[in-house]
Design a protein around this motif. Sequence first.
Motif, mmCIF file in Angstrom:
data_model
loop_
_atom_site.group_PDB
_atom_site.id
_atom_site.type_symbol
_atom_site.label_atom_id
_atom_site.label_comp_id
_atom_site.label_asym_id
_atom_site.label_seq_id
_atom_site.Cartn_x
_atom_site.Cartn_y
_atom_site.Cartn_z
ATOM 1 N N SER A 157 -10.452 -30.678 3.257
ATOM 2 C CA SER A 157 -12.021 -30.212 3.366
ATOM 3 C C SER A 157 -11.879 -28.751 2.890
ATOM 4 O O SER A 157 -11.382 -27.952 3.504
ATOM 5 N N SER A 158 -13.032 -28.516 2.222
ATOM 6 C CA SER A 158 -13.267 -27.120 1.756
ATOM 7 C C SER A 158 -14.256 -26.936 0.939
ATOM 8 O O SER A 158 -14.792 -28.097 0.297
ATOM 9 N N LYS A 195 -16.368 -31.168 2.111
ATOM 10 C CA LYS A 195 -16.597 -29.833 2.830
ATOM 11 C C LYS A 195 -17.356 -30.492 4.008
ATOM 12 O O LYS A 195 -17.999 -31.243 4.131
ATOM 13 N N SER A 196 -16.879 -29.833 5.424
ATOM 14 C CA SER A 196 -17.261 -30.351 6.528
ATOM 15 C C SER A 196 -18.612 -29.959 6.485
ATOM 16 O O SER A 196 -19.505 -29.106 6.240
ATOM 17 N N ASN A 228 -12.910 -32.595 12.499
ATOM 18 C CA ASN A 228 -12.249 -31.308 12.888
ATOM 19 C C ASN A 228 -12.842 -30.790 14.057
ATOM 20 O O ASN A 228 -13.763 -30.235 14.091
ATOM 21 N N LYS A 266 -8.375 -33.999 12.744
ATOM 22 C CA LYS A 266 -7.680 -32.631 12.358
ATOM 23 C C LYS A 266 -7.492 -31.909 13.428
ATOM 24 O O LYS A 266 -8.444 -31.427 13.954
ATOM 25 N N ASN A 285 -4.966 -27.943 11.247
ATOM 26 C CA ASN A 285 -5.916 -27.047 10.856
ATOM 27 C C ASN A 285 -5.420 -25.530 10.813
ATOM 28 O O ASN A 285 -4.597 -25.246 11.486
ATOM 29 N N SER A 318 -3.534 -19.880 2.845
ATOM 30 C CA SER A 318 -2.475 -19.710 3.417
ATOM 31 C C SER A 318 -1.297 -19.391 2.454
ATOM 32 O O SER A 318 -1.663 -19.000 1.357
ATOM 33 N N SER A 352 -0.974 -30.652 6.947
ATOM 34 C CA SER A 352 -1.866 -29.704 6.435
ATOM 35 C C SER A 352 -1.343 -28.299 6.892
ATOM 36 O O SER A 352 -0.818 -28.292 7.828
ATOM 37 N N THR A 353 -1.507 -27.467 5.875
ATOM 38 C CA THR A 353 -1.396 -26.085 6.040
ATOM 39 C C THR A 353 -0.107 -25.511 5.246
ATOM 40 O O THR A 353 1.058 -26.153 5.808
ATOM 41 N N GLY A 354 -0.284 -25.070 4.278
ATOM 42 C CA GLY A 354 0.995 -24.346 3.508
ATOM 43 C C GLY A 354 1.500 -25.399 2.508
ATOM 44 O O GLY A 354 2.713 -24.803 1.958
ATOM 45 N N VAL A 393 -5.262 -27.485 0.041
ATOM 46 C CA VAL A 393 -6.361 -26.714 -0.158
ATOM 47 C C VAL A 393 -6.271 -25.208 -0.697
ATOM 48 O O VAL A 393 -6.568 -25.042 -2.017
ATOM 49 N N SER A 394 -5.402 -24.372 0.074
ATOM 50 C CA SER A 394 -5.201 -23.115 -0.651
ATOM 51 C C SER A 394 -4.531 -23.086 -1.998
ATOM 52 O O SER A 394 -4.933 -22.460 -3.015
#
Length: 330
Positions: free
Chosen positions: A21-22, A45-46, A134, A171, A198, A219, A245-247, A268-269
């Motif tokens: 989500s973004s 997107k949230s 989330n 999340k 998250n 990230s 999720s993350t990285g 995402v990033s």
Amino acid sequence: MQNLETTYLGLPIKNPIVVGSSGLAATIGGIKKLASAGAAAIVLKSVFEEEIKAEAEQTIGQQLGADENNLEFYDYYDYQVKNEVLENYVSLIKEAKESVDIPIIASINCSSSSEWVSFANKIESAGADAIELNIFKLPFGIKDDAAELEKVYFDIVRKVKDCLSIPVGIKLAPYFTNLGSVINRLSHSGVDGLVLFNRFTSVDYDIENDQVITGKVYSSADDYVNSLRWISISSADAGCDLVASTGVQDYRSLVKMLMAGAASVEVVSAIYKEGPEVIGAMLSELQAWMERRSFTGINDFKGRLSQGKSSNPEVFERVQFMRYFSGHKH
Ligand SMILES: Cc1cc2nc3c(=O)[nH]c(=O)nc-3n(C[C@H](O)[C@H](O)[C@H](O)COP(=O)(O)O)c2cc1C
């Protein structure tokens, strides 16, 4: 050709890369680009619980001016504004479903089990394939009890699962006093998937201008390690899909998450930094790696390096650097 099919919140997906989500998925143009770049599913997107409230308050403030005590008007506008936020979101879901042929996941950012639960039904009727919640309750209250804070998550799951038939994912942030237990209990609470973890916006300082500024938005490629550890620890006993999720920014961290036991990953990033093409690059490198290793499908290696399958399970629980420093000369 290797088979990359796997699942996300129990939904079958064609490969393990889901766009998290973004703002990347806030417009139809963005959604189409992500789908043609090879994404297996897209989380929109949230809709923010606070955003719904804030927008309502701002519009009501403008419309009513000083007459804020006029509760009849307040109720009317409150209803109208919330409807507007929701209607826009519902249109986005409907249009996305008409434009692309991959699962479209709605996202609600919430910290309580009220306000938005009625929205979930409309989101489902609009055609969303699943909902990702989330949830985060910042433990501000110095007298708050950890068990009470955790209870909010379980209450939300119960309430949402009672009124929806599409899959529901949560999340999570990693900030629990007893993270492993919360992950395990939530995974058996009826949710269809847990997204770990998250990443929040952070606060930083500009020391030349004495200003408080927003910390790094994206990230880094080595930020995946915390999710890796907890997915490794949790996957063997999890009652639902775990999603990393993350990285996750290249095929290596993607492979590591799957080997830890994740069913799929959210990215995402990396897409913000390198463009949607990074999805195709990660997928073809995943294919090449699987070929090199003679794996024909994701299940051939999913969870292979989880703590549950490890001959050295303590390594996942080691957190201090004692051995590293004691063997190092400075
Ligand atoms: C610019 C930006 C906007 C985001 N917006 C949302 C959002 O609306 N809802 C949400 O649940 N997460 C949001 N996130 C968090 C991401 O979905 C993701 O969990 C986080 O960035 C970690 O993944 P990454 O390392 O691949 O970026 C956002 C992240 C970024 C960088």
